[in-house]
Design an enzyme around this catalytic site. Structure first.
Site, PDB file in Angstrom:
ATOM      1  N   THR A  61       0.833  -1.209   0.000  1.00 47.37           N
ATOM      2  CA  THR A  61       0.000   0.000   0.000  1.00 47.37           C
ATOM      3  C   THR A  61       0.865   1.256   0.000  1.00 47.37           C
ATOM      4  O   THR A  61       0.648   2.173  -0.792  1.00 47.37           O
ATOM      5  CB  THR A  61      -0.959  -0.010   1.205  1.00 47.37           C
ATOM      6  OG1 THR A  61      -1.607  -1.283   1.250  1.00 47.37           O
ATOM      7  CG2 THR A  61      -2.001   1.073   1.097  1.00 47.37           C
ATOM      8  N   LYS A  88       8.640  12.317  20.654  1.00 44.62           N
ATOM      9  CA  LYS A  88       8.904  13.336  21.685  1.00 44.62           C
ATOM     10  C   LYS A  88       7.617  13.775  22.369  1.00 44.62           C
ATOM     11  O   LYS A  88       7.604  14.725  23.136  1.00 44.62           O
ATOM     12  CB  LYS A  88       9.567  14.558  21.048  1.00 44.62           C
ATOM     13  CG  LYS A  88      10.866  14.254  20.333  1.00 44.62           C
ATOM     14  CD  LYS A  88      11.367  15.519  19.626  1.00 44.62           C
ATOM     15  CE  LYS A  88      12.417  15.174  18.600  1.00 44.62           C
ATOM     16  NZ  LYS A  88      12.605  16.264  17.622  1.00 44.62           N
ATOM     17  N   ARG A 110      -2.433   4.966   7.252  1.00 51.21           N
ATOM     18  CA  ARG A 110      -2.691   3.604   7.753  1.00 51.21           C
ATOM     19  C   ARG A 110      -2.471   3.633   9.247  1.00 51.21           C
ATOM     20  O   ARG A 110      -1.476   4.192   9.730  1.00 51.21           O
ATOM     21  CB  ARG A 110      -1.761   2.585   7.108  1.00 51.21           C
ATOM     22  CG  ARG A 110      -1.807   1.249   7.848  1.00 51.21           C
ATOM     23  CD  ARG A 110      -1.117   0.147   7.136  1.00 51.21           C
ATOM     24  NE  ARG A 110      -1.833  -0.233   5.927  1.00 51.21           N
ATOM     25  CZ  ARG A 110      -1.554  -1.325   5.216  1.00 51.21           C
ATOM     26  NH1 ARG A 110      -0.567  -2.123   5.600  1.00 51.21           N
ATOM     27  NH2 ARG A 110      -2.234  -1.615   4.139  1.00 51.21           N
TER      28      ARG A 110
HETATM   29  N1   CP Z   1      -2.624  -5.647   1.016  1.00 50.79           N
HETATM   30  C1   CP Z   1      -1.936  -4.806   1.801  1.00 50.79           C
HETATM   31  O1   CP Z   1      -2.478  -3.887   2.398  1.00 50.79           O
HETATM   32  O2   CP Z   1      -0.595  -5.053   1.844  1.00 50.79           O
HETATM   33  P1   CP Z   1       0.457  -4.212   2.708  1.00 50.79           P
HETATM   34  O3   CP Z   1       0.150  -4.453   4.158  1.00 50.79           O
HETATM   35  O4   CP Z   1       1.812  -4.742   2.298  1.00 50.79           O
HETATM   36  O5   CP Z   1       0.292  -2.749   2.371  1.00 50.79           O
END
Ligand code: CP
Length: 331
Positions: A61, A88, A110
């Site tokens: 991703t 920090k 993420r």
């Molecule tokens: N499919 C997927 O989200 O892979 P990664 O965790 O490598 O980003």
């Protein structure tokens, strides 16, 4: 279908709906063509800044968003939580505001905590927020890559261009999702995407790895994997999310593989047209046998390749001006 208006953020497949999925897949096919050029780069988003904020590990991703942004001529800011001022004591909110103050037009995030991208979308004033996978909630761009890949295979078999199929080819398509559904953000986005397009989705997992509220999902549940895989057009394997504690929901990996893995014996029960998908990362020998992962019916590498085109499409949908849209649509 009504005219599609791009959402401000992409937090869930629901932000797109059927029209948006169709539009994203159509753009992704155009960008897949760009990727095949000698110089796979277009000026479509020149001057835009894309920041990637990954608080959880990722190969596909993160790299595909960064590759997609560069191919669209964006500048990329790569944020590394482990070496940032979070260490920090700076808060996530202040971190996001700092990154936006540096000119980020889009923030790809993420996070292990479900709902973080939604929260971030409330903090930004101008930037667009894209969910790169949040906890066990959603991973919308992965589901788009999966749909794009499945449609390409169907189109090839029919000898037509994928985009000429629109999304009607998903109507009635039988999709079987197998594995750790309870903890899988990919499963949630796949279910939304496939069912929005009219596919018939069935889940198959040990009872401990089915979501508690599965009755309210628009899916069927199969108890017998051997029977279910004989009757499916697409089988999507999922990894045990051990980082979310899934290991404690099955007696042992060996028993999990025996009961729920796509072993060579089980793969021999599939119709030869059945498409095998896996969003990755795969754990060969657990949810999928190594030889099965490399079978012709498996499109795992193609899903990865399509991940770049899909992320180009999503960045373009959220960031392009109407002039740039006209340019792409005119080809
Ligand atoms: N499919 C997927 O989200 O892979 P990664 O965790 O490598 O980003």
């Amino acid at each position: 279908m009504t005219e599609f208006r791009a959402p401000r953020h992409l937090l869930s497949i629901d932000d797109l709906g059927a029209n948006g999925i169709r539009e994203a897949m159509s753009l992704a096919e155009a960008f897949a063509e760009v990727e095949r050029r000698v110089i796979p780069k277009v000026p479509a988003l020149r001057g835009k800044v894309v920041a990637t904020l990954f608080f959880e590990d990722s190969t596909r991703t993160r790299l595909s968003f960064e590759s997609a942004a560069k191919r669209l001529s964006c500048d990329v800011l790569t944020f590394n939580a482990g070496t940032s001022s979070l260490k920090k004591g700076e808060s996530l909110r202040d971190t996001v505001e700092v990154i936006e103050a540096m000119g980020a037009d889009a923030v790809v995030i993420r996070h292990s905590c479900s709902g973080t991208p939604v929260q971030v979308s409330r903090w930004v004033s101008r930037a667009r927020v894209i969910n790169g996978g949040d906890g066990s909630h959603e991973h919308p761009t992965q589901a788009l890559a999966d749909c794009l890949t499945v449609r390409q295979v169907i189109a090839e078999r029919q000898g037509v261009e994928p985009d000429s199929l629109g999304v009607e080819c998903f109507n009635g398509l039988r999709v079987l999702i197998v594995g750790d559904i309870a903890h899988s953000r990919v499963a949630r986005s796949q279910v939304l995407a496939y069912t929005t397009l009219g596919a018939r989705v069935t889940l198959c997992a040990p009872g401990t790895l089915l979501p508690g509220n599965v009755e309210s999902w628009p899916v069927g549940v199969a108890g017998d994997l051997d029977a279910a895989i004989k009757e499916t057009d697409v089988v999507s394997l999922l990894r045990l999310q051990r980082e979310r504690g899934s290991g404690t929901y099955v007696p042992s990996l060996r028993e999990y593989t025996q009961g729920w893995g796509l072993t060579a014996r089980r793969a021999s029960l599939l119709k030869k047209e059945t498409i095998i998908t896996h969003p990755g990362p795969m754990v060969r020998g657990v949810e999928i046998a190594s030889d099965v992962a490399d079978m012709e019916q498996s499109v795992v590498k193609r899903q990865v390749t399509n991940g770049v085109a899909v992320r180009m499409a999503v960045l373009f949908l959220l960031l392009a001006t109407s002039d740039a849209r006209g340019g792409i649509q005119r080809g």
